[in-house]
Design an enzyme around this catalytic site. Structure first.
Site, PDB file in Angstrom:
ATOM      1  N   LYS A 100       0.841  -1.204   0.000  1.00 19.23           N
ATOM      2  CA  LYS A 100       0.000   0.000   0.000  1.00 19.23           C
ATOM      3  C   LYS A 100       0.873   1.250   0.000  1.00 19.23           C
ATOM      4  O   LYS A 100       0.682   2.164  -0.808  1.00 19.23           O
ATOM      5  CB  LYS A 100      -0.894   0.004   1.234  1.00 19.23           C
ATOM      6  CG  LYS A 100      -1.573   1.341   1.524  1.00 19.23           C
ATOM      7  CD  LYS A 100      -2.478   1.307   2.739  1.00 19.23           C
ATOM      8  CE  LYS A 100      -1.768   1.526   4.022  1.00 19.23           C
ATOM      9  NZ  LYS A 100      -1.483   2.916   4.387  1.00 19.23           N
ATOM     10  N   ASN A 101       1.858   1.291   0.901  1.00 16.31           N
ATOM     11  CA  ASN A 101       2.610   2.536   1.080  1.00 16.31           C
ATOM     12  C   ASN A 101       3.626   2.779  -0.022  1.00 16.31           C
ATOM     13  O   ASN A 101       4.102   3.902  -0.186  1.00 16.31           O
ATOM     14  CB  ASN A 101       3.278   2.557   2.463  1.00 16.31           C
ATOM     15  CG  ASN A 101       2.242   2.714   3.566  1.00 16.31           C
ATOM     16  OD1 ASN A 101       1.078   3.026   3.279  1.00 16.31           O
ATOM     17  ND2 ASN A 101       2.634   2.472   4.797  1.00 16.31           N
TER      18      ASN A 101
ATOM     19  N   CYS B  17      -4.708  12.624  12.500  1.00 11.15           N
ATOM     20  CA  CYS B  17      -5.515  11.405  12.445  1.00 11.15           C
ATOM     21  C   CYS B  17      -5.421  10.763  13.831  1.00 11.15           C
ATOM     22  O   CYS B  17      -4.809  11.329  14.748  1.00 11.15           O
ATOM     23  CB  CYS B  17      -5.000  10.462  11.358  1.00 11.15           C
ATOM     24  SG  CYS B  17      -3.407   9.782  11.775  1.00 11.15           S
TER      25      CYS B  17
ATOM     26  N   ARG C 287       0.424  14.591  12.745  1.00  9.28           N
ATOM     27  CA  ARG C 287       0.862  14.364  11.349  1.00  9.28           C
ATOM     28  C   ARG C 287       1.153  15.690  10.634  1.00  9.28           C
ATOM     29  O   ARG C 287       0.531  16.045   9.641  1.00  9.28           O
ATOM     30  CB  ARG C 287      -0.203  13.558  10.595  1.00  9.28           C
ATOM     31  CG  ARG C 287      -0.698  12.321  11.299  1.00  9.28           C
ATOM     32  CD  ARG C 287       0.335  11.234  11.530  1.00  9.28           C
ATOM     33  NE  ARG C 287       0.857  10.632  10.341  1.00  9.28           N
ATOM     34  CZ  ARG C 287       0.301   9.630   9.685  1.00  9.28           C
ATOM     35  NH1 ARG C 287      -0.841   9.164  10.094  1.00  9.28           N
ATOM     36  NH2 ARG C 287       0.870   9.126   8.610  1.00  9.28           N
TER      37      ARG C 287
ATOM     38  N   ASP D 127       4.494   0.489  12.091  1.00  8.96           N
ATOM     39  CA  ASP D 127       3.241  -0.059  11.543  1.00  8.96           C
ATOM     40  C   ASP D 127       2.997  -1.498  11.969  1.00  8.96           C
ATOM     41  O   ASP D 127       1.936  -2.040  11.661  1.00  8.96           O
ATOM     42  CB  ASP D 127       3.245   0.021  10.012  1.00  8.96           C
ATOM     43  CG  ASP D 127       3.151   1.459   9.538  1.00  8.96           C
ATOM     44  OD1 ASP D 127       3.343   1.700   8.333  1.00  8.96           O
ATOM     45  OD2 ASP D 127       2.913   2.343  10.378  1.00  8.96           O
TER      46      ASP D 127
ATOM     47  N   ARG E  13      -8.750  -0.286   4.411  1.00 10.75           N
ATOM     48  CA  ARG E  13      -7.786   0.660   3.837  1.00 10.75           C
ATOM     49  C   ARG E  13      -6.462  -0.034   3.554  1.00 10.75           C
ATOM     50  O   ARG E  13      -5.725   0.377   2.677  1.00 10.75           O
ATOM     51  CB  ARG E  13      -7.536   1.805   4.820  1.00 10.75           C
ATOM     52  CG  ARG E  13      -8.732   2.655   5.120  1.00 10.75           C
ATOM     53  CD  ARG E  13      -8.361   3.855   5.929  1.00 10.75           C
ATOM     54  NE  ARG E  13      -7.254   4.577   5.320  1.00 10.75           N
ATOM     55  CZ  ARG E  13      -6.793   5.740   5.789  1.00 10.75           C
ATOM     56  NH1 ARG E  13      -7.327   6.284   6.848  1.00 10.75           N
ATOM     57  NH2 ARG E  13      -5.798   6.348   5.197  1.00 10.75           N
TER      58      ARG E  13
HETATM   59  C1  EPZ Z   1       4.446   6.861   6.344  1.00 15.55           C
HETATM   60  O1  EPZ Z   1       3.707   7.942   6.901  1.00 15.55           O
HETATM   61  C2  EPZ Z   1       3.458   5.706   6.241  1.00 15.55           C
HETATM   62  N1  EPZ Z   1       2.368   6.078   5.352  1.00 15.55           N
HETATM   63  C3  EPZ Z   1       2.923   5.364   7.626  1.00 15.55           C
HETATM   64  O2  EPZ Z   1       2.075   4.214   7.486  1.00 15.55           O
HETATM   65  C4  EPZ Z   1       4.104   4.995   8.525  1.00 15.55           C
HETATM   66  O3  EPZ Z   1       3.613   4.737   9.831  1.00 15.55           O
HETATM   67  C5  EPZ Z   1       5.109   6.147   8.563  1.00 15.55           C
HETATM   68  O4  EPZ Z   1       5.528   6.482   7.214  1.00 15.55           O
HETATM   69  C6  EPZ Z   1       6.356   5.817   9.369  1.00 15.55           C
HETATM   70  O5  EPZ Z   1       6.956   4.690   8.852  1.00 15.55           O
HETATM   71  C7  EPZ Z   1       2.570   6.032   4.008  1.00 15.55           C
HETATM   72  O6  EPZ Z   1       3.637   5.696   3.524  1.00 15.55           O
HETATM   73  C8  EPZ Z   1       1.402   6.410   3.156  1.00 15.55           C
HETATM   74  P1  EPZ Z   1       6.622  10.124   8.489  1.00 15.55           P
HETATM   75  P2  EPZ Z   1       4.357   9.419   6.930  1.00 15.55           P
HETATM   76  O7  EPZ Z   1       6.607  11.395   7.739  1.00 15.55           O
HETATM   77  O8  EPZ Z   1       5.189   9.634   5.738  1.00 15.55           O
HETATM   78  C9  EPZ Z   1       6.764  13.364  11.904  1.00 15.55           C
HETATM   79  C10 EPZ Z   1       0.118   2.956   7.750  1.00 15.55           C
HETATM   80  O9  EPZ Z   1      -0.394   2.440   8.756  1.00 15.55           O
HETATM   81  N2  EPZ Z   1       6.691  14.343  10.816  1.00 15.55           N
HETATM   82  O10 EPZ Z   1       7.779   9.189   8.311  1.00 15.55           O
HETATM   83  O11 EPZ Z   1       3.273  10.384   7.223  1.00 15.55           O
HETATM   84  C11 EPZ Z   1       5.472  12.565  12.053  1.00 15.55           C
HETATM   85  O12 EPZ Z   1       4.544  13.268  12.857  1.00 15.55           O
HETATM   86  C12 EPZ Z   1       0.673   4.363   7.805  1.00 15.55           C
HETATM   87  O13 EPZ Z   1       0.239   2.371   6.636  1.00 15.55           O
HETATM   88  C13 EPZ Z   1       6.895  15.692  11.107  1.00 15.55           C
HETATM   89  O14 EPZ Z   1       7.124  16.067  12.251  1.00 15.55           O
HETATM   90  O15 EPZ Z   1       5.292   9.313   8.213  1.00 15.55           O
HETATM   91  C14 EPZ Z   1       5.936  11.302  12.695  1.00 15.55           C
HETATM   92  O16 EPZ Z   1       6.037  11.516  14.093  1.00 15.55           O
HETATM   93  C15 EPZ Z   1       0.432   5.016   9.160  1.00 15.55           C
HETATM   94  N3  EPZ Z   1       6.807  16.598  10.102  1.00 15.55           N
HETATM   95  C16 EPZ Z   1       7.328  11.094  12.120  1.00 15.55           C
HETATM   96  O17 EPZ Z   1       7.727  12.365  11.578  1.00 15.55           O
HETATM   97  C17 EPZ Z   1       6.551  16.234   8.814  1.00 15.55           C
HETATM   98  O18 EPZ Z   1       6.511  17.103   7.923  1.00 15.55           O
HETATM   99  C18 EPZ Z   1       7.382  10.076  10.998  1.00 15.55           C
HETATM  100  O19 EPZ Z   1       6.430  10.466  10.045  1.00 15.55           O
HETATM  101  C19 EPZ Z   1       6.352  14.854   8.530  1.00 15.55           C
HETATM  102  C20 EPZ Z   1       6.438  13.932   9.548  1.00 15.55           C
END
Ligand code: EPZ
Length: 421
Positions: free
Chosen positions: A22-23, A118, A123, A308, A400
């Site tokens: 998915k991701n 969410c 996020r 995840d 999802r």
């Molecule tokens: C991706 O989300 C995945 N989603 C998530 O999977 C996964 O949990 C996550 O990466 C971590 O591995 C997709 O790929 C569609 P991040 P993403 O940016 O990119 C903070 C699932 O269940 N952050 O790596 O949104 C954020 O709050 C989903 O399939 C900032 O502070 O995750 C988090 O604490 C859930 N500022 C950390 O970084 C930003 O601009 C990691 O988030 C972006 C993120």
């Protein structure tokens, strides 16, 4: 609203095919915006999130065709594109923010609704905006939308992420492919989905090196072509079903599973007492006669233990022998499954980002509620291993991220069915 009913206690025996990730797919689909030639994705997973991304891209003017009931998706951004990604679609799925980089690179502007938080956390998107700024873009937040422009086009630069972000790395890589000059991304995310995106972009003509390491270098090109690209297997689906086999004392073959995508998780599961056989084409999972024992888990960016799989691992440790400590270091509120597992008899205490899980002999079936994608599947896992009947409500969360979950589990003997409302 649909519910899922599970009568627990049956050891799972059989074969489960692993779907496309998915991701990975949620980043590969927006990449089609970068070219006016068609991008065809094979092995795409049949999930509602993929449908949502397709709808968003169509609303932007991308032609989206899916064949073989969704396993093959062809995307063509040959016509004029809109540059506004509407709140009504974006609010359903945070990954919609991944159209930002490609739209900016292709059109010089993008207006995307702020995704909002969410269940698992706020996020934010500050790292996405920082990266695009480093490529010469200007942005401002207005009325819940982020307006990003690069009137003189994007220019290569150095992006040094203060913390690892999968989505921000993906947006940066996609935007940089069409920037003038070279971009260097430091402290880049190393998830397999990033490497898969880089392989696909390479097939479209992008010049990228270092994907999968901390430093990714992209030399901008003037245009990208079309490509055909197979989506990598879903490592989170893989890990989820590995746990289902171990928790029920079963023996399951996961077809298409690749251990290297889940190494940290697999090692932790073996430490807890699972036996994982790898014949290069599939993984076969069972558990030692003594069942699972307690282990400690810390979630980290790849190649560490994936956040995840934290909720699913917690369900397994809830019936492991001994006390386990789980540290959730990525998201601030990813323990929504705890109260529901507790309703099933789990003995779990949480303090800020740490959960202490005291294994109990058996969980008891109960009525529980799904809150987010991975929390909902952890309740299904708990139900498979529990005594009695478990009913999980709000299963739209499940749909999802898990393709045909009841079919895959019941093919291995699970007593599981969907009850329409
Ligand atoms: C991706 O989300 C995945 N989603 C998530 O999977 C996964 O949990 C996550 O990466 C971590 O591995 C997709 O790929 C569609 P991040 P993403 O940016 O990119 C903070 C699932 O269940 N952050 O790596 O949104 C954020 O709050 C989903 O399939 C900032 O502070 O995750 C988090 O604490 C859930 N500022 C950390 O970084 C930003 O601009 C990691 O988030 C972006 C993120």
């Amino acid at each position: 609203m649909d519910k899922i009913e599970i009568i627990g206690g049956t050891p799972l025996e059989g074969r489960i095919p692993i779907a496309g990730a998915k991701n990975a797919c949620l980043a590969l689909m927006p990449a089609a915006i970068l070219s006016d030639k068609p991008l065809t994705l094979m092995n795409a997973p049949r999930l509602s999130d993929i449908q949502t991304m397709g709808n968003l891209l169509e609303s932007l003017g991308v032609e989206v065709k899916s064949l073989q009931s969704g396993q093959v998706i062809t995307l063509s951004a040959h016509g004029p594109l809109k540059h506004l990604a509407d709140y009504d679609i974006v609010r359903k799925m945070r990954a919609s923010i991944l159209v930002l980089g490609p739209l900016l690179a292709r059109q010089g502007q993008a207006v995307v609704s702020q995704p909002g938080g969410c269940a698992i956390g706020a996020r934010p998107i500050d790292l996405h905006l920082y990266a695009l700024e480093r490529l010469g873009a200007d942005w401002e937040l207005k009325g819940g939308y982020v307006h990003v422009t690069a009137k003189d086009g994007l220019k290569g630069g150095v992006i040094e992420f203060p913390t690892v972000s999968v989505g921000a790395t993906e947006n940066a890589v996609m935007a940089a492919t069409l920037a003038i000059g070279t971009t260097e991304i430091r402290n880049a995310a190393k998830e397999p989905e990033i490497s898969d995106l880089a392989v696909c972009l390479g097939r479209m003509g992008a010049v990228i090196e270092g994907a999968g390491t901390d430093v990714i270098r992209i030399r901008g090109v003037t245009e990208l072509g079309g490509a055909t690209h197979p989506v990598i297997p879903d490592r989170i689906e893989m890990g989820t079903y590995m746990l289902a086999a171990a928790m029920t004392g079963g023996n399951v073959e996961l077809a298409g599973a690749k251990r290297e995508l889940v190494e940290a998780f697999a090692a932790k599961l073996e430490e807890a007492g699972a036996v994982i056989e790898d014949d290069g084409k599939s993984l076969r999972v069972r558990v030692n006669p003594g069942g699972l024992s307690a282990v400690n888990v810390v979630t980290e960016p790849y190649p560490g233990f994936p956040t995840d799989l934290q909720a699913q691992m917690m369900a397994a440790l809830a019936i492991a022998d001994g006390t386990s400590i789980l540290d959730e270091q990525i998201f601030e509120n990813r323990f929504m499954h705890v109260p529901e597992l507790t309703r099933m008899g789990a003995d779990i205490n949480t303090r800020s980002g740490t959960a202490t899980v005291k294994g109990v002999r058996k969980l008891k079936g109960a009525q529980v509620m799904a809150t987010d994608l991975r929390a909902s599947v952890s309740l299904v896992l708990a139900g498979l291993a529990a005594e009695g009947t478990t009913t999980v409500s709000r299963v739209y969360h499940l749909d999802r991220g898990y393709e045909q979950i009841e079919k895959k589990l019941s093919s291995c003997g699970a007593k599981i069915r969907r009850i329409g409302s």
